[in-house]
Every structure is written in structure tokens, then in C-alpha cells.
Write a protein that holds these residues in place. Sequence first.
Motif, PDB file in Angstrom:
ATOM      1  N   ALA A 738      20.584   6.331  -8.206  1.00 24.59           N
ATOM      2  CA  ALA A 738      19.554   6.216  -8.627  1.00 24.59           C
ATOM      3  C   ALA A 738      18.545   5.947  -7.839  1.00 24.59           C
ATOM      4  O   ALA A 738      17.483   6.123  -7.299  1.00 24.59           O
ATOM      5  N   ALA A 739      19.018   4.548  -6.828  1.00 24.22           N
ATOM      6  CA  ALA A 739      18.536   4.240  -5.169  1.00 24.22           C
ATOM      7  C   ALA A 739      18.634   5.739  -4.453  1.00 24.22           C
ATOM      8  O   ALA A 739      17.788   5.986  -3.728  1.00 24.22           O
ATOM      9  N   TRP A 740      19.986   6.769  -4.343  1.00 28.93           N
ATOM     10  CA  TRP A 740      19.748   7.434  -3.849  1.00 28.93           C
ATOM     11  C   TRP A 740      18.503   8.829  -4.650  1.00 28.93           C
ATOM     12  O   TRP A 740      17.667   9.260  -2.940  1.00 28.93           O
ATOM     13  N   ASP A 741      18.708   9.097  -5.678  1.00 29.79           N
ATOM     14  CA  ASP A 741      17.780   9.613  -6.383  1.00 29.79           C
ATOM     15  C   ASP A 741      15.864   9.291  -6.335  1.00 29.79           C
ATOM     16  O   ASP A 741      14.850   9.779  -5.646  1.00 29.79           O
ATOM     17  N   LEU A 742      15.552   7.579  -5.824  1.00 28.69           N
ATOM     18  CA  LEU A 742      14.470   6.987  -5.360  1.00 28.69           C
ATOM     19  C   LEU A 742      13.501   7.664  -4.507  1.00 28.69           C
ATOM     20  O   LEU A 742      12.756   7.724  -4.137  1.00 28.69           O
ATOM     21  N   LEU A 743      14.627   7.932  -3.357  1.00 26.79           N
ATOM     22  CA  LEU A 743      14.703   7.797  -1.844  1.00 26.79           C
ATOM     23  C   LEU A 743      13.863   9.948  -1.683  1.00 26.79           C
ATOM     24  O   LEU A 743      13.753  10.120  -1.053  1.00 26.79           O
ATOM     25  N   GLN A 744      14.380   9.908  -2.653  1.00 25.25           N
ATOM     26  CA  GLN A 744      15.039  11.901  -2.498  1.00 25.25           C
ATOM     27  C   GLN A 744      14.332  12.642  -3.560  1.00 25.25           C
ATOM     28  O   GLN A 744      13.370  13.907  -2.851  1.00 25.25           O
ATOM     29  N   ALA A 745      14.139  11.814  -4.615  1.00 26.35           N
ATOM     30  CA  ALA A 745      12.936  13.271  -5.825  1.00 26.35           C
ATOM     31  C   ALA A 745      12.074  13.045  -4.700  1.00 26.35           C
ATOM     32  O   ALA A 745      11.118  12.181  -5.112  1.00 26.35           O
ATOM     33  N   PRO A 746      10.784  14.357  -4.885  1.00 25.72           N
ATOM     34  CA  PRO A 746      10.123  14.729  -5.043  1.00 25.72           C
ATOM     35  C   PRO A 746       9.115  13.502  -6.374  1.00 25.72           C
ATOM     36  O   PRO A 746       7.816  13.005  -5.977  1.00 25.72           O
ATOM     37  N   GLU A 747       9.740  13.295  -7.417  1.00 24.11           N
ATOM     38  CA  GLU A 747       8.316  13.347  -8.500  1.00 24.11           C
ATOM     39  C   GLU A 747       8.724  11.785  -8.604  1.00 24.11           C
ATOM     40  O   GLU A 747       8.220  11.037  -8.663  1.00 24.11           O
ATOM     41  N   ASN A 748       9.596  10.802  -7.489  1.00 25.78           N
ATOM     42  CA  ASN A 748       9.651   9.706  -7.226  1.00 25.78           C
ATOM     43  C   ASN A 748       8.169   9.343  -6.245  1.00 25.78           C
ATOM     44  O   ASN A 748       8.363   8.338  -6.250  1.00 25.78           O
ATOM     45  N   MET A 749       7.635  10.030  -6.299  1.00 25.97           N
ATOM     46  CA  MET A 749       6.535   9.638  -4.435  1.00 25.97           C
ATOM     47  C   MET A 749       5.645   8.187  -5.224  1.00 25.97           C
ATOM     48  O   MET A 749       5.763   7.927  -4.088  1.00 25.97           O
ATOM     49  N   GLY A 750       5.830   8.576  -6.204  1.00 27.47           N
ATOM     50  CA  GLY A 750       4.607   7.663  -6.740  1.00 27.47           C
ATOM     51  C   GLY A 750       5.738   5.664  -6.565  1.00 27.47           C
ATOM     52  O   GLY A 750       4.960   4.487  -6.596  1.00 27.47           O
ATOM     53  N   VAL A 751       6.671   5.909  -7.558  1.00 27.16           N
ATOM     54  CA  VAL A 751       7.718   5.046  -6.873  1.00 27.16           C
ATOM     55  C   VAL A 751       8.005   4.519  -6.023  1.00 27.16           C
ATOM     56  O   VAL A 751       7.465   3.290  -5.899  1.00 27.16           O
ATOM     57  N   ARG A 752       7.586   5.817  -4.732  1.00 24.25           N
ATOM     58  CA  ARG A 752       8.376   5.400  -3.741  1.00 24.25           C
ATOM     59  C   ARG A 752       6.885   4.431  -3.444  1.00 24.25           C
ATOM     60  O   ARG A 752       7.422   3.076  -2.491  1.00 24.25           O
TER      61      ARG A 752
END
Length: 784
Positions: A738-752
Motif C-alpha cells: 500500500a505504501a508503494w501504491d501510495l507513491l506510484q499510482a496516478p490516482e493517488n496524486m491528491g492523497v500524496r
Amino acid sequence: MNISRFFGSTSREAMRQVRIALGPDALIVSNRRVNGGVEILATDATSVPESAIRDVPAPAAPAPAPNQAAGMRQEMAPPPGADNVMGAIGALRGALEGRMDDLVWSHQMRRSPVAVNLFQSLLAQGFSTALLRAMLKRLPDSLSARAALQWARTELETHLPVLRSEESLWQPGLALALVGPTGVGKTTTLAKLAARAVRRFGPERVVLLTTDTYRIGAHEQLKIYGDLMRVPVHIVQDVQQLRSLVLGVRPDQLILIDNVGISQRDRYVREQAALLAGAGRRVQRLLVLNAASQGDTLDEVARSYTQDGGTPLSGCIVSKVDEAIKLGAPLDTAIRFKLPIHYVSTGQKVPEDLRFMSAAELVDSALQVRESQRPLYSPTQGDLAALLQSDGQIAQEQELEQERRARVLPRLLAAASVGAPVSVEQARRAAAVLDERLACAEAYDFWRDLHAQDTQPELGDAAQRGAALMRAARQEMTDVDVKRLLVIHADHVLAGGQEQLSLSYLFSPQGQALSVPYYQRQSPADWSDARGVRTLQRPSPAQALSQAMEVLNSQADPVSLLHIFEGGSPTMWRQWAAMPADWLALIPGATSLWHKDGQTTPNALCKQLSFHAVPDLPARLHMESLGRLRLGEIALWHAHTRVHLRQRNAAPVPFDLVLLRTVRRHDGKVLKTRFALVHMRDGVEPIAPASLACYMMLRAEAQDMARLLAPVLQVLPPAASAADEELRLLAAGQMSLAAWDLLQAPENMGVRQLAGRLLGKGALKTAQSVDALVKMLVLKEAMS
């Protein structure tokens, strides 16, 4: 008056929730025990109209002391007609509680669109309103639609009774009878059971009986099956003949009894129950439920046969699943009448079409929407919306909830953020994104469970959780019609270098992180895995990887898996090529291979083959970067050819060889060259070489996931038991993904961006991803 419902495992727990929510002056409307705990209906004293308080009559006299009350009960006889009065009061109380229950249910449906959608979808699958009402009352607030469906799936799996194992049924001396209405498939099902018994014990230890002398050709049909299996078949006319035959059978022989089909409204149901009860030997009765019948019909059938005065039903068999559009009704009936499902009949073939299925498999089948299914007999969303209209009440309740959040949450967010405060709407959007990303949603569930103080994991919980993670990933992909998942196997050395953890990461073909359903732990003392298997003998790397592939393949149906790993040897590759599995192995450039008519290596083939650019890389891999470079800064070039592994005194084994070059766009420099052997089973849909090249790059990201494992283990609470440690390792794998996905997924831009503000950082880096994930999980918990 706003009535709230509270549920707890004990009265004390439920009352504690009332005091927290409504204060010490809360008014208790009702208090009753329900399945699994205690339910309390309560309201705030300030919400009760003054007229209602004035209308309550004052007590005529002070209540007597306890000892005085005891004496009064002994000395005073009840007045004439007291039973009628108490009965009327009891009926009135039941009506009031039922009305209050209706009000609470209506209130929940009005304020929760997720509950309405879930209710409608489960109703469309054949589940009854009675079961859904009892279940959805416990639906947690603030769940997304996907999380609510997963919650409902878990609830159904937990409460669906199934046979523990086939071995627990097939014991020497078993006497088993199938009962049920006409035409549900009892005779065919009995033949399938007889075939299983013959395989286990031999034909000499199986006896078939039939009481069906009414239906033309019924006993001849069973006799044909008996002749084919070399099993004797006897016809029973009455209880004396049944008792004589049963007592004449050896104690170690199995008796299977076919019965005449009887309508659930026929008086002969009780006579049949009495017949079996007088057999002189305990007969286990299994009710055959026709999956294609209406839910109301199955309810009437189960009610009639459970109340026929005979020995209690041992369970049920669900028949004619191949003819049913939806499977909710038989599962609903099994749950409400507590009838463990022994087998599922899926067709007419004897003995093939009889399956033993787990609760998870049954629920998955029931929740699967078939293409031919049309919701003609269940309400649509428009129907439910029309039923739930209530002149502005929804808007008023939403406004009150927004006011409450507007008061409390901004202060919490302001205290947690660095710089400009985070708004409630930003936090809400971020929490919603985490819910929609499967890797993050499962990590949140692990985080919450491991920090819960009132639950202690048991041995076997990790195995069930791993299977649930596989089902969640499988369902996530089947919803978007993806037929293949990627499994990246990677080894990580834990702190101190004494232990190695091998994790199996599940990805979609586009690189979306899904879940970590399996792990293997190897220490100097022993070896264990997520299923709870523990041994002193440590397997070889080839054996460990073979076992991981077998475990995951057994859980993957109906999707297929492509296993991706690094390393191996020619002996290992030959061994894996004989397995029923598809895989891709990254190999060294100096590996000896046979190409066309001569021996060569991947390094040499690089100079001979033509490379092609991977087109539209962002569409193939939904990721921000590869190899620490932005996706737009690199280009992938691939080549492929057919090669063989040759070994003396053995036939050559063919493989596909894929070569991949990572090129920097602005100067054309080759950054890295990779090689992989690919094995695909015969008949499996091939994978395009360009896609295989992308999967090779995805495997390289496993190193970044390995760096996140140590900081994740540091933020998780220490394990207090062996079961706790099993769950903790599975949680560590899921949270690192999940931590990797937080950095890599374009959909997580706002979360980052939001996590960066909470950490006081402009842009998140790999080393900060675990802290960012923890911040977001805590924020999501606060939003709930």
C-alpha cells in the motif's frame, strides 16, 4: 424524536456506546437480546417533546423495597383475568418494539445511500429482506460501496453453515437419508453420493435403500445406478421392513436412503419422518433444496421439514445450481434455519456434478452477477428511491451531520497539518480514494484490526485472511473483466539478516497493486507460511517457489495467474515447466541456451535480434515512475525469440526468451538490459511480448517494496502470540504494498499532496511513504 440503535456483545458494551453517543441522561426505548449480542434503542432526552413527558402518568406510590416486594409476591394472588391483561401488555410491547425497529431500519436506510445500494444488490441476488435487515443493521458507517460489499461478503461467509470437511461426513456406519419435495433431484443426488462412498469404502460396504414406491420407475432408476456400482438396492414398504433391513446391515456398512418426494404441505411429511426415526439406527437426514425454486418456497420447505417431528435435520444439499439464475435464496435458507450445506449439485452427470464447496466459494457464486440475469422480480434503485422519500428529512439529517463535522474535524486537521490547514472536504476525498484502492483499503483493515484492543487473533486467522485477500483481488479484476493477474514473488531479508520473508504480491496487468495473500518465513530455527504450516525442515528455493505457485493457483479460479520471479537454474526451469502454471523468470545474460541450430546466450542474441519500441507505455503501466525515473523520461524496447533448454538424455524444453532494454529518452542511453524466460501452458491465451516486457519492469519494483518492509514492521504493534505474528507478517506485506501504491499510482496524486502537507514535505519520497501511509490511515479512522 430521533432514535438511535446500539449493538454490543454484552449489555455493558452496548450501554457504554449509549453513554458515549448520547450522554448519561439518555432515554432507553428498548433493550433486547439478538443474534450475537444485545441491541439497545435509545434517544437523547433533549429530543423528547415536552408533551410526551407531561403525558406520562406519575407513580401512585413509592416502589416497595426488595424484601417487601418479595413478601407481596407470596401473599397476593393475581386478580381474575390477569393472564389476559399480561398477555395484552406483552403483545402491545411486542408491537411497540416492532414499530421502533421499523423506525430505526427506515432511518438507517434514509441516511445511508450505501446501505440502500447494498440492500438492493443483495435483494436482486435472491437474499430475503429478513436476513438483509438483520445483517445491514450492523453495517458500519462511512464505508464506501466497495468496502460495504466486502463487509457483506465477510458477514455471509461467517454465518453460512457448511460441512466442516468431507471426512467428517463419511464415517463407517453412516446412515444417510435424503428428504425433500418432488422433483428436486434426490435420486440423482443419492447416486452421486453413493459413487463417492464406493470410491472411499468399496461397493461391499455400501447399501442403497429406497422408500419411493409411488413414482413410476423410481426404484428401477436407483437399481440401475446400483448395478453400475455393484451395490445392492432394497425397496422399503413400511417401518418394520426398514428396521429389519437396517438391523441386518453390518455396523461398518454405509446405508444411503432415497425417499419419496413429498410436498411440504402434505401430511405424509410427518409419517415419513416417523418412518426414518424408527429405523433402529440413527439416520442423518439431509434436506435437498432446489436452487431454482423461489425463496418463499424454500422457506416453506425448510420450515415444514424442520418441524416434522422427526430427528433434527443434519444439513442440506443444494441441487440444480446449473438451472438457477441466482443462488441467494438457498444460502439464505441455510443461514436462517442453520442447515450446514454438505454438497452442491451442478448438473445431471453421475458422479461428476457434485461439489463440496467452502463458505467463501458459495458466497462468491451467490454474489456473482450473471450476464443473463435481469432484475424483473426485485426493486430497482428508482423503486427504492421512491419508497424512501420523506419530505426533506434526509437533507435535514445530512445538514446536522455536516455541522457536527464542521465543528470537530477542522480542529483535528489543523493540529495535524503543517502550513495551511487541511479542509474537511480534502480529507473526505482522500479517504474515499483510499477506499477505492484495494491495496490501501486492505492495509487500513489490517491497521485497524492489529490496533484493536478487544480482539485476539487465533491460529488459522492468517490463512483465512490470505484467502480473503486473494478473493478480493480476484473480484476486483473480474468486475472489470480482467482474466489474468500477475504474481510477483520476491525475497526480503529482515533486520539482522537471520530471517528471510518471501512475499507474493498480486498486481493487475496494468500495474495496479492489489494484495499480498501469501508469504513464507524462513529462520535458522524453522520454516512457516501464511497457512500456518510450520516445519523444522527448510525447503529448497525451488521447492518453496513451487509451493507458493501451487497454493495461489488453487485459490485463483476463475482467473489465471502469471508468476514472475528472478533467478533459478536450468534444472529448476525444467521442473517448473512441468507444473500446471504460467511463469516468467528473469535470468542472467550469460545463461546457456539453444537457439535454432546452435548454443548461445541472451547477451549474444542482443546483437542478432531486432528490437521494437513498447507503444503507449503510460497506458500499459499505470505508474508514476520506473527505476527511479519518471515514466515519461524512459522508453522500453523489446525483442523476443524461441529458445530451448537442452540436457543430456532428456528432451529439449522450449521457452520464449524476452529481451528488454530501458532507454533514456533525451540522449538514447541504454540504462539497463534484462532477459526473461517465459513458459505458458498449452491452450492458454498468449501474452504479447510488449506486455511481457512491461511485466519485467514491474518485477524490478519489488526492490522498492523490500525497502518499505522494515519501516512497516516498526510501526506495527509487536506480536503477542504465534497467531499474532502470522497476522502481523501478512499485514506488513500488505502495508508495504500500500505504501508503494501510495507513491506510484496516478490516482493517488491528491492523497500524496495531502500526506505531504501533513508531514510538512513538498513531495513524498520512498523513505517517507510509510509515514505518509500511517498518517492517512489515522486520518481515515478519524473521518469514520
